[in-house]
Write an enzyme that holds these catalytic residues in place. Sequence first.
Site, mmCIF file in Angstrom:
data_model
loop_
_atom_site.group_PDB
_atom_site.id
_atom_site.type_symbol
_atom_site.label_atom_id
_atom_site.label_comp_id
_atom_site.label_asym_id
_atom_site.label_seq_id
_atom_site.Cartn_x
_atom_site.Cartn_y
_atom_site.Cartn_z
ATOM 1 N N ASP A 140 0.822 -1.205 0.000
ATOM 2 C CA ASP A 140 0.000 0.000 0.000
ATOM 3 C C ASP A 140 0.859 1.259 0.000
ATOM 4 O O ASP A 140 1.600 1.504 0.948
ATOM 5 C CB ASP A 140 -0.911 -0.010 1.228
ATOM 6 C CG ASP A 140 -1.867 1.160 1.266
ATOM 7 O OD1 ASP A 140 -1.998 1.860 0.247
ATOM 8 O OD2 ASP A 140 -2.487 1.376 2.328
ATOM 9 N N ASP A 344 -1.975 6.936 -5.918
ATOM 10 C CA ASP A 344 -2.282 5.955 -4.886
ATOM 11 C C ASP A 344 -2.597 4.603 -5.511
ATOM 12 O O ASP A 344 -3.426 4.509 -6.417
ATOM 13 C CB ASP A 344 -3.462 6.433 -4.042
ATOM 14 C CG ASP A 344 -3.791 5.469 -2.912
ATOM 15 O OD1 ASP A 344 -2.858 5.056 -2.203
ATOM 16 O OD2 ASP A 344 -4.964 5.118 -2.750
#
Length: 464
Positions: A140, A344
């Site tokens: 992540d 992201d």
Amino acid sequence: MGTKSIAIFFSLLFFSLSTSLSQPLQFQTLFLQSLPKPQSLSWTDSETLTAESDSETTLSVQLHHRDSLSFNATPERLFHLRLQRDAARVKTLSSAVYGNTTAGRDFSSSIISGLAQGSGEYFTRLGIGTPPKYSYMVLDTGSDVVWIQCSPCRKCYSQTDPVFDPTKSKSFLGVSCGSLLCRRLDSPGCNNRRMCLYQVSYGDGSFTFGDFSTETLTFRSTRVPNVALGCGHDNEGLFVGAAGLLGLGRGKLSFPTQTGRRFGGKFSYCLVDRSASSKPSSVVFGDSAVSRTALFTPLLTNPKLDTFYYVGLTGISVGGVRVRGITPSLFKLDNTGNGGVIIDSGTSVTRLTRPAYIALRDAFRAGASGLKRGPEFSLFDTCFDLSGKTEVKVPTVVMHFVGTDVSLPASNYLIPVDSSGSFCFAFAGTMSGLSIIGNIQQQGFRVVYDLAGSRIGFAPRGCA
């Protein structure tokens, strides 16, 4: 200026305007695919390998989408769940930027659990401890702290592999309260043995809490010792199956920052379009992560928050024409840390500030006026009925960053939302000042994170 000169001036101006207005739009072909079905996993645990190295300066591992762990759900159901997670993810990122997150909470206050919304979209399999015990880990770019579930569990969610037992690892080492490593945590704590405790609480109510430690991680045959990680005895919120999270953010405790000396502060990933390819995605650490064909834009810095990767988006073109109304001021990161644009990996659909999205949407609708419109779907307000077709022409979309332009493949912005030929424009507006470039728009590019060079690169057709 004489009358004749004025007449010539206006004639030239009219000619220039009429030429620009009559300039044909640029199109590309979209080959229509259905929603992807979950792909079966094929891992070879490195426990079977005898040669291990802790000196290699490059490592590469496979990435799989979390839908690979959902064998019984239909593609429509999986897509619906993905959009649900996406909404929660965007809320979490925005709350982190605008100060509504609980991440800085002190240890004396109680943690109130929220719904387990799930974090992260991609995971890999790696070994934890010595000897290595293999588990699935979420990767992540929107998180920093590396953590795993550990026994004994006060509260652990279900995971595919046995929960990690630190007492059975020869390389597990607790971190003392007074150490520099402990002080790097945003909210460190201490137990009665003066050993460091960590806590990470996310904006959706999920959290992890436990002992802060160092441990060896093994990626295939490459061993990475002394990685600072949280050994969580009280956890909620990561998706079922994964044992923990490998934080790839920009902060001081993320995996790329911790291993900066070894891997040069560089990593990259390429996320495949799962509706068009059965190949796994991949992540690479080290100098070989930097593609020779990558086009770079500088990283920007948020003075309030060091986790996220900010870039300068200056405009967007549709059909080869810059969209009027999309100006750099709509994406400006100000001195107080508000606004801006982040890249992201865990967000799917790109979110743009509302004025920018409306301008982009209207330009795309005008360029795609020849396609049959369909009903809205979930967060998508621009959809088309393409049933019965195998390919269509759609206007091109180019994102203009400081220093480079990124031309998106058609499948990165017009995506299937069901198995009946409905396709939607994969952007959405947000009332938050934060814009987020999601993983649908990143598909097929090798996205290069060069922390040492303070830049991000995009290499088209980078999954080969």
